[in-house]
Design a protein around this motif. Structure first.
Motif, PDB file in Angstrom:
ATOM      1  N   ASP A  18       0.863  -1.183   0.000  1.00 46.98           N
ATOM      2  CA  ASP A  18       0.000   0.000   0.000  1.00 46.98           C
ATOM      3  C   ASP A  18       0.898   1.231   0.000  1.00 46.98           C
ATOM      4  OD1 ASP A  18      -2.071   1.810   0.194  1.00 46.98           O
ATOM      5  OD2 ASP A  18      -2.274   1.595   2.369  1.00 46.98           O
ATOM      6  N   LEU A  19       1.090   1.813  -1.183  1.00 50.78           N
ATOM      7  CA  LEU A  19       1.958   2.979  -1.330  1.00 50.78           C
ATOM      8  C   LEU A  19       1.112   4.186  -1.742  1.00 50.78           C
ATOM      9  CD1 LEU A  19       4.842   1.188  -3.255  1.00 50.78           C
ATOM     10  CD2 LEU A  19       4.703   1.663  -0.797  1.00 50.78           C
ATOM     11  N   PRO A  20       1.472   5.392  -1.290  1.00 53.49           N
ATOM     12  CA  PRO A  20       0.635   6.575  -1.549  1.00 53.49           C
ATOM     13  C   PRO A  20       0.316   6.796  -3.021  1.00 53.49           C
ATOM     14  CG  PRO A  20       2.402   7.120  -0.011  1.00 53.49           C
ATOM     15  CD  PRO A  20       2.655   5.721  -0.479  1.00 53.49           C
ATOM     16  N   TRP A  21       1.293   6.579  -3.887  1.00 51.43           N
ATOM     17  CA  TRP A  21       1.097   6.832  -5.317  1.00 51.43           C
ATOM     18  C   TRP A  21       0.287   5.731  -6.006  1.00 51.43           C
ATOM     19  CZ3 TRP A  21       5.662   7.040  -2.653  1.00 51.43           C
ATOM     20  CH2 TRP A  21       6.439   5.884  -2.622  1.00 51.43           C
ATOM     21  N   ARG A  22      -0.016   4.652  -5.279  1.00 52.86           N
ATOM     22  CA  ARG A  22      -0.881   3.612  -5.837  1.00 52.86           C
ATOM     23  C   ARG A  22      -2.353   3.849  -5.493  1.00 52.86           C
ATOM     24  NH1 ARG A  22       2.953  -1.675  -4.721  1.00 52.86           N
ATOM     25  NH2 ARG A  22       4.250  -1.417  -6.583  1.00 52.86           N
ATOM     26  N   ARG A  23      -2.621   4.923  -4.772  1.00 53.70           N
ATOM     27  CA  ARG A  23      -3.998   5.243  -4.403  1.00 53.70           C
ATOM     28  C   ARG A  23      -4.585   6.296  -5.329  1.00 53.70           C
ATOM     29  NH1 ARG A  23      -1.937   6.680   1.472  1.00 53.70           N
ATOM     30  NH2 ARG A  23      -0.925   4.690   2.020  1.00 53.70           N
ATOM     31  N   THR A  24      -3.915   6.553  -6.435  1.00 56.71           N
ATOM     32  CA  THR A  24      -4.350   7.615  -7.335  1.00 56.71           C
ATOM     33  C   THR A  24      -4.087   7.230  -8.780  1.00 56.71           C
ATOM     34  OG1 THR A  24      -4.022   9.972  -7.900  1.00 56.71           O
ATOM     35  CG2 THR A  24      -2.091   8.751  -7.188  1.00 56.71           C
ATOM     36  N   LYS A  25      -4.844   7.856  -9.679  1.00 60.50           N
ATOM     37  CA  LYS A  25      -4.561   7.755 -11.117  1.00 60.50           C
ATOM     38  C   LYS A  25      -4.184   9.123 -11.673  1.00 60.50           C
ATOM     39  CE  LYS A  25      -5.119   3.359 -11.903  1.00 60.50           C
ATOM     40  NZ  LYS A  25      -3.963   2.527 -12.322  1.00 60.50           N
ATOM     41  N   ASP A  26      -3.951  10.083 -10.766  1.00 64.76           N
ATOM     42  CA  ASP A  26      -3.550  11.432 -11.169  1.00 64.76           C
ATOM     43  C   ASP A  26      -2.181  11.355 -11.854  1.00 64.76           C
ATOM     44  OD1 ASP A  26      -2.609  14.013 -11.383  1.00 64.76           O
ATOM     45  OD2 ASP A  26      -3.185  14.616  -9.363  1.00 64.76           O
ATOM     46  N   PRO A  27      -2.102  11.710 -13.134  1.00 63.31           N
ATOM     47  CA  PRO A  27      -0.830  11.592 -13.863  1.00 63.31           C
ATOM     48  C   PRO A  27       0.321  12.365 -13.220  1.00 63.31           C
ATOM     49  CG  PRO A  27      -2.638  11.929 -15.396  1.00 63.31           C
ATOM     50  CD  PRO A  27      -3.200  12.151 -14.015  1.00 63.31           C
ATOM     51  N   TYR A  28       0.023  13.545 -12.664  1.00 62.92           N
ATOM     52  CA  TYR A  28       1.074  14.346 -12.034  1.00 62.92           C
ATOM     53  C   TYR A  28       1.679  13.605 -10.849  1.00 62.92           C
ATOM     54  CZ  TYR A  28       3.087  18.164  -9.174  1.00 62.92           C
ATOM     55  OH  TYR A  28       3.913  18.960  -8.397  1.00 62.92           O
ATOM     56  N   ARG A  29       0.840  13.008 -10.013  1.00 62.16           N
ATOM     57  CA  ARG A  29       1.317  12.295  -8.839  1.00 62.16           C
ATOM     58  C   ARG A  29       2.099  11.037  -9.223  1.00 62.16           C
ATOM     59  NH1 ARG A  29      -1.819  13.772  -3.868  1.00 62.16           N
ATOM     60  NH2 ARG A  29      -2.641  15.822  -4.397  1.00 62.16           N
ATOM     61  N   ILE A  30       1.633  10.364 -10.247  1.00 55.97           N
ATOM     62  CA  ILE A  30       2.342   9.171 -10.717  1.00 55.97           C
ATOM     63  C   ILE A  30       3.700   9.561 -11.312  1.00 55.97           C
ATOM     64  CG2 ILE A  30       2.271   7.337 -12.469  1.00 55.97           C
ATOM     65  CD1 ILE A  30      -0.845   7.323 -11.878  1.00 55.97           C
ATOM     66  N   TRP A  31       3.710  10.622 -12.077  1.00 57.58           N
ATOM     67  CA  TRP A  31       4.972  11.143 -12.637  1.00 57.58           C
ATOM     68  C   TRP A  31       5.951  11.494 -11.513  1.00 57.58           C
ATOM     69  CZ3 TRP A  31       5.254  16.889 -14.462  1.00 57.58           C
ATOM     70  CH2 TRP A  31       6.522  17.163 -14.993  1.00 57.58           C
ATOM     71  N   LEU A  32       5.486  12.242 -10.518  1.00 54.64           N
ATOM     72  CA  LEU A  32       6.335  12.629  -9.403  1.00 54.64           C
ATOM     73  C   LEU A  32       6.915  11.403  -8.700  1.00 54.64           C
ATOM     74  CD1 LEU A  32       7.476  14.769  -7.437  1.00 54.64           C
ATOM     75  CD2 LEU A  32       5.331  14.541  -6.136  1.00 54.64           C
ATOM     76  N   SER A  33       6.072  10.414  -8.433  1.00 52.93           N
ATOM     77  CA  SER A  33       6.557   9.219  -7.736  1.00 52.93           C
ATOM     78  C   SER A  33       7.612   8.488  -8.559  1.00 52.93           C
ATOM     79  CB  SER A  33       5.389   8.278  -7.406  1.00 52.93           C
ATOM     80  OG  SER A  33       4.876   7.650  -8.563  1.00 52.93           O
ATOM     81  N   GLU A  34       7.401   8.380  -9.856  1.00 55.12           N
ATOM     82  CA  GLU A  34       8.367   7.674 -10.696  1.00 55.12           C
ATOM     83  C   GLU A  34       9.711   8.389 -10.734  1.00 55.12           C
ATOM     84  OE1 GLU A  34       8.218   4.761 -11.910  1.00 55.12           O
ATOM     85  OE2 GLU A  34       6.105   4.350 -11.493  1.00 55.12           O
ATOM     86  N   ILE A  35       9.692   9.710 -10.773  1.00 54.49           N
ATOM     87  CA  ILE A  35      10.950  10.464 -10.774  1.00 54.49           C
ATOM     88  C   ILE A  35      11.652  10.329  -9.420  1.00 54.49           C
ATOM     89  CG2 ILE A  35      12.001  12.748 -10.998  1.00 54.49           C
ATOM     90  CD1 ILE A  35      10.972  11.600 -13.650  1.00 54.49           C
ATOM     91  N   MET A  36      10.890  10.437  -8.336  1.00 53.31           N
ATOM     92  CA  MET A  36      11.484  10.324  -7.006  1.00 53.31           C
ATOM     93  C   MET A  36      12.063   8.939  -6.759  1.00 53.31           C
ATOM     94  SD  MET A  36       9.106  12.422  -4.294  1.00 53.31           S
ATOM     95  CE  MET A  36       9.339  14.198  -4.108  1.00 53.31           C
TER      96      MET A  36
END
Length: 343
Positions: A18-36
């Protein structure tokens, strides 16, 4: 591969973290998580992810932010070019795509700092497009299952597996498949230490496990030896303020740092070059910092001075530095030790 995908999807849905970026489909949040997450552990990323989004909740906010703010939000994550590239891409998105990440793989690839892996991850996870995301975790798992002896450091190997995966991907399963392979690599088919073959869903299919040659995969070419550089790093204070300066081009370009110089001259001579004529020198703990291709061996010193007028530094109260200025990880342990001595 077709046989494995239903098993992978079922396992992932039942076992995913259960990771924070898996609770969303918001492209910005997914992009941020992938870069981080590039070259950074998941547990280390979580607080950065939450803090970054609290300060910059939308692409527009990132595009318009002051560089000092984004660097401060990134402080300690390292590889600062990642967040600078993100801001450049955010500005491009505002200009060319109306403030929204494009739901198109090639357009994603055209954005600064987004390579084939990140574009595939965003395209599949945020938009349900049939693109593969192939990183080191995925390559490790696939090389072991299929006994693939290609060097995983080569772009040709990544391209080969990207094409193999995309031959069997559909939009409906792309997100779970990509995240599933990543999850197996991160939690079972481990990069360091013994893989957890006893709980692996692919154990009976895995060529490396069946032939007892797990230790031979993945195949990696020899890494180039790191260059070792010796530095003298100085926590320089007048008793109330501490000296900082901005780095020039190159490694850690334009980031704030503690004063430092090469070890080819004596510390008193280095201080004189900076205009410090009355420095009281106390040695601190010797430290090392490892970058991808360079290692810094750092002789560290606490230096108290009264002569601050004609020095090439910015002199600031420690609390202000902590709150407003991003120090790279290479200097943070020296900073923490010096701060204790100052109190």
């Amino acid at each position: 591969m077709k046989q494995l995908l239903p098993l992978l999807i079922e396992w992932y849905r039942e076992n995913k973290r259960d990771l924070p970026w898996r609770r969303t489909k918001d492209p910005y949040r997914i992009w941020l998580s992938e870069i981080m997450l590039q070259q950074t552990r998941v547990e280390a990323v979580k607080p950065y992810y939450e803090r970054f989004l609290a300060a910059l909740p939308a692409i527009k906010d990132l595009a318009e932010a002051e560089e000092e703010l984004i660097l401060k939000l990134w402080e300690g994550l390292g590889y600062y070019s990642r967040v600078r590239n993100m801001q450049t891409a955010a500005q491009q998105i505002m200009k060319e795509y109306g403030g929204a990440l494009p739901a198109d793989y090639e357009k994603l690839r055209s954005l600064k700092g987004i390579g084939t892996y990140t574009a595939g991850a965003i395209a599949s996870i945020a938009f349900g497009l049939p693109h593969a995301a192939v990183d080191g975790n995925v390559l490790r798992v696939l090389s072991r299952i299929f006994l693939d002896a290609q060097d995983i450091g080569l772009e040709a190997t990544k391209k080969y597996w990207k094409e193999e995966l995309e031959n069997v991907l559909t939009g409906e399963i792309a997100s779970d498949v990509n995240e599933g392979w990543m999850e197996v690599g991160a939690t079972i088919c481990l990069p360091n230490g013994e893989p957890k073959c006893g709980i692996c869903p692919f154990r009976e299919y895995c060529g490396a496990y069946r032939q007892s040659v797990i230790h031979l995969y993945p195949v990696k070419g020899e890494k180039k030896a790191r260059t070792v550089e010796r530095l003298q790093v100085v926590f320089l204070t007048d008793g109330k303020r501490v000296a900082l300066r901005k780095r020039g081009p190159g490694l850690l370009a334009n980031l704030w740092e503690l004063p430092n110089g090469g070890a080819e001259i004596s510390l008193p001579s280095l201080l004189h070059l900076w205009g410090i004529l009355d420095g009281e020198i106390t040695p601190m703990r010797h430290r090392k910092h490892i970058f991808t291709h360079v290692q810094w061996d750092m002789d560290c010193y606490f230096v108290q001075t009264k002569s601050t007028e004609d020095t090439p530094f910015l002199w600031l109260e420690p609390d202000r530095i902590t709150e407003e200025y991003a120090l790279p990880s290479a200097f943070r342990a020296v900073w923490a030790e010096g701060r204790k001595k100052l109190q």
